[in-house]
Design an enzyme around this catalytic site. Structure first.
Site, PDB file in Angstrom:
ATOM      1  N   ARG A   1      -4.401   2.189  45.691  1.00  0.00           N
ATOM      2  CA  ARG A   1      -4.413   3.707  45.505  1.00  0.00           C
ATOM      3  C   ARG A   1      -3.828   4.569  46.585  1.00  0.00           C
ATOM      4  O   ARG A   1      -3.906   3.937  47.702  1.00  0.00           O
ATOM      5  CB  ARG A   1      -5.744   4.249  45.121  1.00  0.00           C
ATOM      6  CG  ARG A   1      -6.279   3.690  43.617  1.00  0.00           C
ATOM      7  CD  ARG A   1      -7.713   4.051  43.421  1.00  0.00           C
ATOM      8  NE  ARG A   1      -7.571   5.488  42.930  1.00  0.00           N
ATOM      9  CZ  ARG A   1      -7.412   5.883  41.776  1.00  0.00           C
ATOM     10  NH1 ARG A   1      -7.009   5.022  40.777  1.00  0.00           N
ATOM     11  NH2 ARG A   1      -7.319   7.041  41.478  1.00  0.00           N
TER      12      ARG A   1
ATOM     13  N   GLU B   1     -10.610  22.906  40.012  1.00  0.00           N
ATOM     14  CA  GLU B   1     -10.273  21.532  39.283  1.00  0.00           C
ATOM     15  C   GLU B   1      -9.448  21.822  38.135  1.00  0.00           C
ATOM     16  O   GLU B   1      -9.790  22.612  37.381  1.00  0.00           O
ATOM     17  CB  GLU B   1     -11.587  20.789  38.915  1.00  0.00           C
ATOM     18  CG  GLU B   1     -11.486  19.368  38.165  1.00  0.00           C
ATOM     19  CD  GLU B   1     -10.631  18.554  38.689  1.00  0.00           C
ATOM     20  OE1 GLU B   1      -9.549  18.376  38.207  1.00  0.00           O
ATOM     21  OE2 GLU B   1     -10.784  18.120  39.941  1.00  0.00           O
TER      22      GLU B   1
ATOM     23  N   ILE C   1     -10.163  -3.327  41.327  1.00  0.00           N
ATOM     24  CA  ILE C   1      -9.683  -2.703  39.856  1.00  0.00           C
ATOM     25  C   ILE C   1      -8.844  -3.726  39.005  1.00  0.00           C
ATOM     26  O   ILE C   1      -9.433  -3.984  38.119  1.00  0.00           O
ATOM     27  CB  ILE C   1      -8.762  -1.660  40.141  1.00  0.00           C
ATOM     28  CG1 ILE C   1      -9.582  -0.491  41.147  1.00  0.00           C
ATOM     29  CG2 ILE C   1      -8.376  -1.075  39.000  1.00  0.00           C
ATOM     30  CD1 ILE C   1      -8.681   0.618  41.546  1.00  0.00           C
TER      31      ILE C   1
ATOM     32  N   HIS D   1     -41.492 -11.871  43.996  1.00  0.00           N
ATOM     33  CA  HIS D   1     -40.977 -12.974  43.324  1.00  0.00           C
ATOM     34  C   HIS D   1     -41.475 -13.260  41.965  1.00  0.00           C
ATOM     35  O   HIS D   1     -42.313 -12.563  41.512  1.00  0.00           O
ATOM     36  CB  HIS D   1     -41.732 -14.022  44.001  1.00  0.00           C
ATOM     37  CG  HIS D   1     -41.563 -15.487  43.421  1.00  0.00           C
ATOM     38  ND1 HIS D   1     -40.522 -16.325  43.742  1.00  0.00           N
ATOM     39  CD2 HIS D   1     -42.378 -16.121  42.487  1.00  0.00           C
ATOM     40  CE1 HIS D   1     -40.499 -17.442  42.919  1.00  0.00           C
ATOM     41  NE2 HIS D   1     -41.704 -17.381  42.372  1.00  0.00           N
TER      42      HIS D   1
END
Length: 465
Positions: A273, A35, A184, A444
């Protein structure tokens, strides 16, 4: 000496990549993740899902105070916007979560190779000038903003921006134009609308939120108009020019017609994208892309190149972080010799505006193409919790097969629709009928009771309407 440096090398540390890396390491495989960002987490954690939710959450508080919503509940306040602090809170959230991924890598003994990887061959990549080998390589490089031809995005100037730039604005624009009426654009447009901007959404199609159920799309237009957004549907952008700190956007009807010019302080380009594959060196391993630029895989996430796998936004399917995460787990399990499965028919999608829009499975339009159906709807204004909370907008819609009663799709508009849809996804994963949901006791008072009532409405018997 081992034949390879690693059993598994993941390219990309977004949701698909980091989850695949952690799962592979948990299964005893020697794992690395390449990365090049300074922080882990990919688009989602750094400039996508997480920071946008931070601003959505904060802006909802500001809007509730500013528009009198709190005053109706007996809380009188005069809010003052401190955008710097709001942005600092966003950054702090991102820092904490990206740091959390780094901690998990260390905990699970995943090596973070800091740099962007490119293939040299099917078992070798180059990262930061070094060659690294692996028996299995998983492409999980995610996606990036689709550019609008002829329009230059410059986030640093803060006039024509993409989603990353829209998160970083240092002042509330007086006028904002959002190009694209998808998830987006509506999320970020609603942030700045709540903080005081005049927002105009320009959408090429005749409705907002492409891909969602028709009833949801129609209701979305009503809700956003009521909240003060201007909508220009069936409209295309033909040009954007910038002079100083102002932008001019020329538009015309999608079908052709007279042009007009709109002025804005900020233009947000959010038309979709595209897969991140440039620079990966796919040509070095002979891996071609399909017409949409995606990498094709089989159901186990193998590409046609032995030892090379792919998950997430780079392969076909919705570009969603949770889809990528599930595929990351599955691909790691498949590499380890287990059976990793993702049911792509049950992938929920959520728009995190206020109210939220969520759906899973087929739209009514898609379901009708496949055969006879039954539909049940229940309005949130008839739900006691939503009514008490002054949250009347929206409905729950359940689509079931007319013969088997099996649930084919569920669509919700509610303040907590993103949380509600998990019940529907779980029900569909187990092959539930509408009767199964209708006869399941729901607490509930909760918003989720609307799902039970919509299920009852499939056979025409809701109680509270």
């Amino acid at each position: 000496m081992a034949e390879y440096d690693y059993d598994v090398l993941i390219i990309g540390a977004g949701p698909g990549g980091y989850v695949a890396a952690i799962r592979a390491a948990q299964l005893g495989l020697k794992t690395a993740c390449a990365e090049g960002r300074e922080t882990l987490g990919g688009t989602c954690l750094n400039v996508g899902c997480i920071p946008s939710k931070a601003l959505l959450h904060a802006s909802e508080y500001f809007d509730a105070a500013a528009n009198g919503e709190m005053a109706k509940l007996g809380i009188k306040v005069k809010p003052e916007l401190d955008l710097d602090t709001m942005q600092a809170s966003r950054k702090d959230s991102v820092k904490g979560l990206t740091g959390g991924i780094e901690f998990l890598f260390k905990k699970n003994k995943v090596d973070w190779l800091k740099g962007y990887a490119a293939f040299k061959d099917a078992h070798t990549v180059e990262v930061a000038g070094k060659s690294v080998t692996a028996k299995n390589i998983v492409i999980a490089t995610g996606s990036s903003v689709t550019p609008l031809p002829g329009v230059e995005i410059d986030n640093a100037k803060g006039v024509v921006v993409d989603s990353t730039g829209a998160l970083e604005l240092t002042a509330v624009p007086k006028k904002m134009i959002v190009i694209g009426g998808g998830v987006i654009g509506l999320e970020l447009g609603s942030v700045w609308r709540r903080l005081g901007s005049e927002v105009t959404v320009v959408e090429f199609l005749d409705q907002l939120l492409p891909g969602m159920d028709g009833d949801v799309r129609k209701e979305a237009a009503k809700i956003f108009k009521k909240q003060g957004m201007s909508l220009k549907l069936s409209t295309k952008v033909t040009g954007v020019t910038v002079k100083g700190k102002k932008a001019s956007v020329t538009v015309e009807p999608s079908a052709g017609g007279a042009a007009e010019t709109l002025e804005a302080d900020v233009v947000l380009v959010s038309i979709g994208r595209r897969p991140n594959v440039d620079g990966l060196g796919l040509e070095a391993i002979g891996l071609e892309r399909n017409q949409r630029g995606q990498i094709e895989t089989d159901h186990e996430f193998r590409t046609k190149i032995d030892g090379v796998w792919a998950v997430g936004d780079v392969i076909p399917g919705p570009m969603l972080a949770h889809k990528a995460e599930d595929e990351g787990i599955a691909v790691a399990e498949n590499i380890a010799g287990l059976t990793g499965i993702v049911n792509h028919d049950v992938i929920p999608g959520v728009v995190y505006t206020k109210p939220e829009f969520a759906g899973v499975g087929l739209t009514e339009e898609q379901a009708k193409e496949r055969g006879e159906i039954k539909v049940g709807k229940f309005p949130m204004m008839a739900n006691s919790r939503a009514k008490t909370n002054h949250e009347p907008d929206g409905f729950v819609k359940i689509i079931a097969d007319a013969t088997t009663d099996k649930v084919l799709g569920v669509w919700c508009i509610a303040t907590v629709a993103g949380t509600m849809i998990a019940e529907a996804a779980l029900a569909m994963e187990f092959g539930a009928t509408s009767e199964d949901i209708a006869y399941t006791c729901h607490a509930h008072p909760t918003h989720s009771e609307a799902i039970k009532e919509a299920a009852m409405a499939v056979t025409g018997k809701p109680i509270h309407i």
